[in-house]
Design an enzyme around this catalytic site. Structure first.
Site, PDB file in Angstrom:
ATOM      1  CE  LYS A 188      46.868  59.793  32.613  1.00  0.00           C
ATOM      2  NZ  LYS A 188      48.133  60.002  31.917  1.00  0.00           N
ATOM      3  CD  GLU A 194      50.282  59.159  48.140  1.00  0.00           C
ATOM      4  OE1 GLU A 194      49.658  58.453  47.301  1.00  0.00           O
ATOM      5  OE2 GLU A 194      51.511  59.312  48.114  1.00  0.00           O
ATOM      6  N   GLY A 243      49.983  63.278  33.871  1.00  0.00           N
ATOM      7  CA  GLY A 243      49.536  63.877  35.130  1.00  0.00           C
ATOM      8  C   GLY A 243      50.104  65.265  35.368  1.00  0.00           C
ATOM      9  NE  ARG A 244      56.335  64.422  34.217  1.00  0.00           N
ATOM     10  CZ  ARG A 244      56.170  63.107  34.155  1.00  0.00           C
ATOM     11  NH1 ARG A 244      55.333  62.503  34.969  1.00  0.00           N
ATOM     12  NH2 ARG A 244      56.846  62.375  33.273  1.00  0.00           N
ATOM     13  CD  GLU A 329      56.104  62.443  38.445  1.00  0.00           C
ATOM     14  OE1 GLU A 329      56.063  62.102  39.635  1.00  0.00           O
ATOM     15  OE2 GLU A 329      55.090  62.793  37.814  1.00  0.00           O
ATOM     16  CG  HIS A 360      65.808  88.378  53.950  1.00  0.00           C
ATOM     17  ND1 HIS A 360      66.611  89.358  54.499  1.00  0.00           N
ATOM     18  CD2 HIS A 360      65.133  88.985  52.941  1.00  0.00           C
ATOM     19  CE1 HIS A 360      66.405  90.504  53.871  1.00  0.00           C
ATOM     20  NE2 HIS A 360      65.514  90.300  52.919  1.00  0.00           N
ATOM     21  CE  LYS A 488      52.838  56.208  42.733  1.00  0.00           C
ATOM     22  NZ  LYS A 488      52.122  56.371  41.477  1.00  0.00           N
TER      23      LYS A 488
HETATM   24  O1  F6P Z   1      53.861  60.484  41.641  1.00  0.00           O
HETATM   25  C1  F6P Z   1      53.478  59.718  40.561  1.00  0.00           C
HETATM   26  C2  F6P Z   1      52.205  60.187  39.937  1.00  0.00           C
HETATM   27  O2  F6P Z   1      51.783  59.186  39.077  1.00  0.00           O
HETATM   28  C3  F6P Z   1      52.316  61.523  39.215  1.00  0.00           C
HETATM   29  O3  F6P Z   1      52.862  61.396  37.963  1.00  0.00           O
HETATM   30  C4  F6P Z   1      50.910  61.972  39.222  1.00  0.00           C
HETATM   31  O4  F6P Z   1      50.792  63.328  38.917  1.00  0.00           O
HETATM   32  C5  F6P Z   1      50.519  61.627  40.639  1.00  0.00           C
HETATM   33  O5  F6P Z   1      51.171  60.401  40.897  1.00  0.00           O
HETATM   34  C6  F6P Z   1      49.045  61.502  40.891  1.00  0.00           C
HETATM   35  O6  F6P Z   1      48.471  60.519  40.106  1.00  0.00           O
HETATM   36  P1  F6P Z   1      46.896  60.428  39.929  1.00  0.00           P
HETATM   37  O7  F6P Z   1      46.451  61.673  39.255  1.00  0.00           O
HETATM   38  O8  F6P Z   1      46.661  59.214  39.088  1.00  0.00           O
HETATM   39  O9  F6P Z   1      46.267  60.294  41.293  1.00  0.00           O
END
Ligand code: F6P
Length: 524
Positions: A188, A194, A243-244, A329, A360, A488
């Site tokens: 987003k 990452e 995002g979620r 979240e 199990h 972060k």
């Molecule tokens: O973990 C925090 C967060 O902002 C989530 O809410 C989101 O889904 C994820 O990181 C990834 O964010 P982005 O889509 O901006 O890479």
């Protein structure tokens, strides 16, 4: 009625019901299933194995009304900026036709465009593998759905890389041909550490042709351009999509390539069906509201801090991970919208695994451990496979678990069974305490006809709206996530320490760990 008086009523009902065993509640009321299950077409929620009754449920519905769930729901669907701390609307329902999008935002056009791209990739046949690089909401939704809809995935193979651990990317590309792989960078913000690190790794892996075989999904179109992805392969969405809550947007591109445009639209239609129900059904018949207040009952009235989400459906083995982010979240908050501290416990820990595997591993603790852990079971009446035998075994196990949890096995029953099986009186006396099940452990069962794109969309939207209702009852903003920011920014300051050998100026524990990592990193 005020929220305070309705909370008080809920607690009075809890005091009345806490000491009542589920066995007694069932014995006293033969209509218990009839009055504590609800349906929307083939989707059924059975809460009769929860430690509540219709009077307690009525108080919970009063609570939802008193805190203004309906007013807040209508505000959300009307596009008001209910995500107050970020000044944004919450309109993921608009992505599936369940609400109107803000004027000027071309939702239908964007959907057509990314679905056309998905169909083109499927039709050309050049691409055999798609890697979606994203994390959190830019990974979990499509990754969960791709597994859930495996029988519908007749396009290129789908892979999901989320972790910044280089092992994730390395293991994924190990057997892939860069010339036949499409990499989708899904983010987003297009700034997530990452994802950007993995995107760079993918770019290097693909070599000079990278631009032509990468696509991007983001609200940050400049960021995508700066990364070198051609505009024709960049698919946007909007800041009113959390995002979620974004799997319905172009974040679902990888899934759309896997299942095709028609099935992707069925997924959206399933979610829109739940939106329509949530918007219009009276609170006492409204499935997301009912699921939400059952959760409030468990968390706030019965004091249970966790919920196990167990899908008796192998293809939903990532559902718990998905709902974990969606729920934790969203409602893992302690400050209310008005800036004050909450006075009740909020979001529970959600965890789980597919059944029967879960039986199990950790079910022992749920049956006989010292904590009461409510369980949400999810199952389909029909399998996608033409194998009724296996499915009967699966469903028998699902129903048996909720039975065992609710009713348990008394010492008398155990002694009787052991005696009938030929055990000596000494053995019976010695083993009965170990073999007794307390029961009285709550569960809700969510049942539908079959797992397909429509029913998956409807199920996920059910969970989304449940989270909304619970957030409204707790008075928190379910749509921000400030709690993830501190880690972060601290990670950013530790990167030069770990990568470039800069001196660590942190707390003594962190400094000690850094020193040990350096020591262990030296060639031995
Ligand atoms: O973990 C925090 C967060 O902002 C989530 O809410 C989101 O889904 C994820 O990181 C990834 O964010 P982005 O889509 O901006 O890479």
């Amino acid at each position: 009625m005020t929220p305070e008086t309705t909370w008080a009523e809920v607690h009075q009902h809890a005091a009345r019901l806490k000491s009542r065993h589920l066995r007694d509640l069932f014995a006293e009321d033969p209509t218990r299933f009839d009055s504590l299950h609800w349906r929307l077409d083939d989707l059924l929620i059975d809460a009769s194995k929860e430690k509540l009754d219709t009077s307690a449920l009525a108080a919970l519905i009063d609570l939802a009304r008193a805190v203004g769930v309906e007013v807040r729901r209508d505000a959300m669907f009307a596009g008001e900026a209910i995500n107050e701390t970020e000044g944004r609307a919450v309109l993921h329902m608009a992505l599936r036709g369940g609400a109107d999008a803000p004027s000027g935002d071309d939702v239908a056009g964007t959907l057509d465009r990314f679905l056309a791209f998905a169909e083109q990739i499927r039709a050309e046949g050049q691409i055999t593998d798609v890697i979606n690089i994203g994390i959190g909401g830019s990974d979990l939704g499509p990754a969960m759905a791709a597994r859930a809809l495996a029988p519908d995935c007749d396009g290129p193979s789908l892979h999901y890389v989320s972790n910044v651990d280089g092992a994730h990317m390395a293991d994924t590309v190990a057997r892939l041909d860069p010339a036949r792989t499409l990499v989708i960078v899904a983010s987003k913000t297009f700034t997530t550490l990452e994802t950007m690190a993995n995107a760079q790794l993918a770019k290097d892996w693909m070599g000079p042709n990278a631009g032509a075989q990468m696509a991007a999904v983001s609200t940050n179109l400049e960021g995508c351009a700066a990364f070198g992805i051609p505009e024709s392969r960049v698919f946007g969405f909007w800041d009113w999509v959390g995002g979620r809550y974004s799997m319905w947007s172009s974040i679902g591109l990888s899934l759309a390539i896997g299942i095709g445009a028609t099935r992707f639209r069925e997924l959206l239609a399933g979610a829109a069906n739940m939106d329509q129900h949530f918007r219009s059904a009276p609170l006492a018949e409204n499935l997301p509201v009912l699921l939400a207040v059952i959760g409030i009952w468990r968390r706030n009235a019965m004091g249970c801090p966790t919920v196990a989400l167990i899908s008796y459906d192998q293809r939903l083995d990532r559902l718990a991970a998905y709902v974990q982010q969606l729920d934790m979240e969203s409602n893992g908050k302690q400050i209310r919208l008005d800036g004050t501290n909450v006075k009740t416990a909020t979001g529970p820990v959600i965890w789980g695994e597919a059944g029967t595997n879960a039986q199990h591993s950790f079910f022992q603790l749920i049956h006989q451990g010292t904590d009461v852990i409510p369980v949400d079971f999810v199952a389909a009446a029909q399998p996608r496979e033409a194998d009724p035998e296996h499915h009967a075994l699966l469903l028998a196990n699902c129903l048996a678990q909720s039975q065992a949890l609710a009713f348990g096995r008394t010492a008398e029953e155990v002694a009787q069974d052991m005696g009938a099986a030929g055990a000596t009186p000494e053995e019976v006396a010695r083993l009965t305490p170990h073999r007794t099940f307390p029961g009285d452990r709550p569960s809700t069962t969510i049942l539908h006809r079959q797992l397909d794109p429509f029913s998956l969309g409807r199920l996920i939207a059910l969970f989304e709206h449940k989270v909304f209702v619970q957030g409204a009852i707790w008075g928190v903003n379910s749509y921000d996530q400030w709690g993830v920011e501190l880690g972060k920014s601290l990670a950013k300051s530790l990167i030069p320490v770990l990568r470039d050998g800069k001196s660590a100026e942190a707390d003594r524990s962190t400094n000690g760990l850094v020193a040990t990592i350096r020591e262990l990193s030296r060639p031995s």
